[in-house]
Design a protein around this motif. Structure first.
Motif, PDB file in Angstrom:
ATOM      1  N   ALA A   1       0.835  -1.208   0.000  1.00  0.00           N
ATOM      2  CA  ALA A   1       0.000   0.000   0.000  1.00  0.00           C
ATOM      3  C   ALA A   1       0.868   1.255   0.000  1.00  0.00           C
ATOM      4  O   ALA A   1       0.577   2.231  -0.710  1.00  0.00           O
ATOM      5  N   ILE A   2       1.948   1.250   0.777  1.00  0.00           N
ATOM      6  CA  ILE A   2       2.823   2.427   0.868  1.00  0.00           C
ATOM      7  C   ILE A   2       3.585   2.649  -0.434  1.00  0.00           C
ATOM      8  O   ILE A   2       3.687   3.769  -0.943  1.00  0.00           O
ATOM      9  N   THR A   3       4.102   1.561  -0.995  1.00  0.00           N
ATOM     10  CA  THR A   3       4.922   1.706  -2.206  1.00  0.00           C
ATOM     11  C   THR A   3       4.080   1.901  -3.458  1.00  0.00           C
ATOM     12  O   THR A   3       4.448   2.668  -4.344  1.00  0.00           O
ATOM     13  N   GLU A   4       2.935   1.210  -3.541  1.00  0.00           N
ATOM     14  CA  GLU A   4       2.134   1.266  -4.763  1.00  0.00           C
ATOM     15  C   GLU A   4       1.109   2.393  -4.759  1.00  0.00           C
ATOM     16  O   GLU A   4       0.880   3.050  -5.772  1.00  0.00           O
ATOM     17  N   LYS A   5       0.474   2.639  -3.620  1.00  0.00           N
ATOM     18  CA  LYS A   5      -0.577   3.666  -3.564  1.00  0.00           C
ATOM     19  C   LYS A   5      -0.036   5.049  -3.210  1.00  0.00           C
ATOM     20  O   LYS A   5      -0.484   6.059  -3.751  1.00  0.00           O
ATOM     21  N   LEU A   6       0.936   5.087  -2.277  1.00  0.00           N
ATOM     22  CA  LEU A   6       1.472   6.375  -1.839  1.00  0.00           C
ATOM     23  C   LEU A   6       2.770   6.752  -2.542  1.00  0.00           C
ATOM     24  O   LEU A   6       3.202   7.901  -2.485  1.00  0.00           O
ATOM     25  N   GLY A   7       3.391   5.774  -3.200  1.00  0.00           N
ATOM     26  CA  GLY A   7       4.617   6.070  -3.935  1.00  0.00           C
ATOM     27  C   GLY A   7       5.816   6.378  -3.061  1.00  0.00           C
ATOM     28  O   GLY A   7       6.721   7.105  -3.469  1.00  0.00           O
ATOM     29  N   ARG A   8       5.840   5.819  -1.860  1.00  0.00           N
ATOM     30  CA  ARG A   8       6.946   6.058  -0.931  1.00  0.00           C
ATOM     31  C   ARG A   8       7.806   4.811  -0.765  1.00  0.00           C
ATOM     32  O   ARG A   8       7.316   3.685  -0.890  1.00  0.00           O
ATOM     33  N   GLY A   9       9.089   5.021  -0.465  1.00  0.00           N
ATOM     34  CA  GLY A   9       9.972   3.904  -0.192  1.00  0.00           C
ATOM     35  C   GLY A   9       9.808   3.417   1.234  1.00  0.00           C
ATOM     36  O   GLY A   9       9.354   4.159   2.107  1.00  0.00           O
ATOM     37  N   VAL A  10      10.156   2.174   1.468  1.00  0.00           N
ATOM     38  CA  VAL A  10      10.076   1.606   2.810  1.00  0.00           C
ATOM     39  C   VAL A  10      11.352   0.827   3.111  1.00  0.00           C
ATOM     40  O   VAL A  10      12.076   0.415   2.202  1.00  0.00           O
ATOM     41  N   THR A  11      11.612   0.647   4.389  1.00  0.00           N
ATOM     42  CA  THR A  11      12.686  -0.229   4.855  1.00  0.00           C
ATOM     43  C   THR A  11      12.042  -1.273   5.761  1.00  0.00           C
ATOM     44  O   THR A  11      11.242  -0.929   6.631  1.00  0.00           O
ATOM     45  N   ILE A  12      12.375  -2.530   5.529  1.00  0.00           N
ATOM     46  CA  ILE A  12      11.832  -3.623   6.329  1.00  0.00           C
ATOM     47  C   ILE A  12      12.942  -4.189   7.202  1.00  0.00           C
ATOM     48  O   ILE A  12      14.037  -4.474   6.724  1.00  0.00           O
ATOM     49  N   TYR A  13      12.683  -4.283   8.484  1.00  0.00           N
ATOM     50  CA  TYR A  13      13.646  -4.977   9.341  1.00  0.00           C
ATOM     51  C   TYR A  13      12.893  -5.901  10.290  1.00  0.00           C
ATOM     52  O   TYR A  13      11.727  -5.677  10.592  1.00  0.00           O
ATOM     53  N   GLN A  14      13.564  -6.961  10.675  1.00  0.00           N
ATOM     54  CA  GLN A  14      12.907  -7.994  11.469  1.00  0.00           C
ATOM     55  C   GLN A  14      13.002  -7.697  12.961  1.00  0.00           C
ATOM     56  O   GLN A  14      14.004  -7.198  13.455  1.00  0.00           O
ATOM     57  N   GLY A  15      11.920  -8.001  13.639  1.00  0.00           N
ATOM     58  CA  GLY A  15      11.890  -7.864  15.083  1.00  0.00           C
ATOM     59  C   GLY A  15      11.183  -9.049  15.699  1.00  0.00           C
ATOM     60  O   GLY A  15      10.788  -9.988  14.999  1.00  0.00           O
ATOM     61  N   LYS A  16      11.035  -9.006  17.003  1.00  0.00           N
ATOM     62  CA  LYS A  16      10.315 -10.054  17.712  1.00  0.00           C
ATOM     63  C   LYS A  16       9.322  -9.420  18.658  1.00  0.00           C
ATOM     64  O   LYS A  16       9.596  -8.382  19.266  1.00  0.00           O
ATOM     65  N   ARG A  17       8.178 -10.034  18.763  1.00  0.00           N
ATOM     66  CA  ARG A  17       7.176  -9.523  19.689  1.00  0.00           C
ATOM     67  C   ARG A  17       7.684  -9.673  21.130  1.00  0.00           C
ATOM     68  O   ARG A  17       8.399 -10.607  21.456  1.00  0.00           O
ATOM     69  N   GLY A  18       7.291  -8.739  21.955  1.00  0.00           N
ATOM     70  CA  GLY A  18       7.736  -8.774  23.338  1.00  0.00           C
ATOM     71  C   GLY A  18       6.751  -9.440  24.270  1.00  0.00           C
ATOM     72  O   GLY A  18       6.910  -9.377  25.494  1.00  0.00           O
ATOM     73  N   PHE A  19       5.731 -10.078  23.705  1.00  0.00           N
ATOM     74  CA  PHE A  19       4.789 -10.788  24.562  1.00  0.00           C
ATOM     75  C   PHE A  19       4.564 -12.183  23.988  1.00  0.00           C
ATOM     76  O   PHE A  19       4.952 -12.475  22.861  1.00  0.00           O
ATOM     77  N   GLY A  20       3.932 -13.024  24.731  1.00  0.00           N
ATOM     78  CA  GLY A  20       3.735 -14.400  24.295  1.00  0.00           C
ATOM     79  C   GLY A  20       4.770 -15.318  24.919  1.00  0.00           C
ATOM     80  O   GLY A  20       5.740 -14.879  25.539  1.00  0.00           O
ATOM     81  N   LYS A  21       4.595 -16.573  24.743  1.00  0.00           N
ATOM     82  CA  LYS A  21       5.508 -17.546  25.337  1.00  0.00           C
ATOM     83  C   LYS A  21       6.807 -17.607  24.554  1.00  0.00           C
ATOM     84  O   LYS A  21       6.820 -17.456  23.336  1.00  0.00           O
ATOM     85  N   ARG A  22       7.914 -17.824  25.277  1.00  0.00           N
ATOM     86  CA  ARG A  22       9.212 -17.975  24.624  1.00  0.00           C
ATOM     87  C   ARG A  22       9.177 -19.196  23.705  1.00  0.00           C
ATOM     88  O   ARG A  22       8.669 -20.257  24.056  1.00  0.00           O
ATOM     89  N   GLY A  23       9.700 -19.019  22.512  1.00  0.00           N
ATOM     90  CA  GLY A  23       9.711 -20.111  21.554  1.00  0.00           C
ATOM     91  C   GLY A  23       8.480 -20.135  20.674  1.00  0.00           C
ATOM     92  O   GLY A  23       8.380 -20.968  19.772  1.00  0.00           O
TER      93      GLY A  23
END
Length: 286
Positions: free
Chosen positions: A211-233
């Motif tokens: 949506a950001i790249t195709e509709k708004l014409g803006r660049g994005v950067t994707i980086y991986q993270g981990k949720r801080g809630f939920g069970k480990r593993g």
């Protein structure tokens, strides 16, 4: 050296000098209003002791130009020296009309013209007031103080002196002048297209990216993270985080697109003073 670029910078500085001269001689001096910073100190001393403003502006800015030479560079120092001398000569030899006797208009538009002048000079790679240089150096030596804090403390001191020597009413109008100048400088340096960095955390990151790249014409950067809630593993802990840069005017459209895809998406916005490189300018859509 790019001659076209340098010619543009010189033109901006010259326009800045004329604009600041108009703000000072066409508005403020006749009403005894002052601005903040080194210019304000110079104007205050002129009103108290009768020393020519054109002389004080050069003398009081000399220490700050020397600081700029040591910590910023010789090109900046030379440009700023010539700009300040140019402003002094304009104040000395160029006549400006006394535009209006109205105090409110004098305070506001005097500040606008001074702010316009300082902002244009800064865009051209020079300064007409050494306050910013001093504030940056102080904040480096005292990390607890931000640049804005140093400038604020200095200006509080200046306007307190103005209250003593020029009267409460003049000091209050002078504060209005300072705010008008500050807003004008901010507008010129950051403009209506001041950028905002937006971080988006959502399980539907791919749809949002499109949506950001195709509709708004803006660049994005994707980086991986981990949720801080939920069970480990938990296999669902990993998540793609999207970062994009948009203008303030584009934020409502961005939020609308994101919320249409994921109403529970987590957004973080932060102001960005400047950007360089990357796809910051909007990409044409087909």
């Amino acid at each position: 050296m790019n001659l076209r670029s340098e010619a543009k910078n010189i033109s901006l500085i010259l326009l800045g000098i004329l604009s600041a001269g108009m703000g000072l001689k066409g508005f403020l001096l006749s009403s005894h209003f002052i601005d903040g910073g080194v210019t304000g100190i110079s104007m205050l001393l002129t009103h108290i002791f009768g020393i020519p403003l054109s002389l004080l502006i050069v003398i009081l800015n000399l220490p700050f130009i020397f600081m700029g030479y040591r910590y910023v560079g010789h090109v900046f120092a030379i440009k700023s020296s010539l700009a300040i001398i140019g402003l002094s000569l304009v104040l000395l030899f160029v006549s400006f009309p006394d535009v209006t006797p109205d105090k409110m208009l004098t305070a506001i538009f005097g500040g606008v013209f001074i702010g316009l002048g300082i902002g244009l000079a800064m865009r051209g790679g020079a300064v007409l007031d050494g306050t910013e240089i001093a504030a940056v150096l102080v904040s480096k030596n005292y990390p607890l103080l931000k640049v804005s804090d140093v400038i604020l403390i200095l200006n509080i001191f200046i306007f307190c002196l103005a209250t003593v020597f020029l009267g409460v009413e003049v000091a209050l109008y002078s504060i209005l002048t300072y705010f008008a100048a500050s807003k004008m400088i901010d507008f010129l340096l950051h403009g209506i297209e001041q950028y905002t960095g937006v971080t988006i955390v959502s399980a539907q990151s791919e749809e949002i990216r499109l949506a950001i790249t195709e509709k708004l014409g803006r660049g994005v950067t994707i980086y991986q993270g981990k949720r801080g809630f939920g069970k480990r593993g938990d296999n669902n802990l990993a998540i793609d985080i999207i970062f994009t840069v948009v203008t303030r005017l584009e934020i409502p459209a961005l939020r609308k697109e994101i919320k249409a895809i994921d109403p529970k998406a987590f957004l973080i916005q932060q102001s960005i003073d400047d950007t360089d490189g990357g796809m910051v300018k909007r990409r044409p859509l087909h």
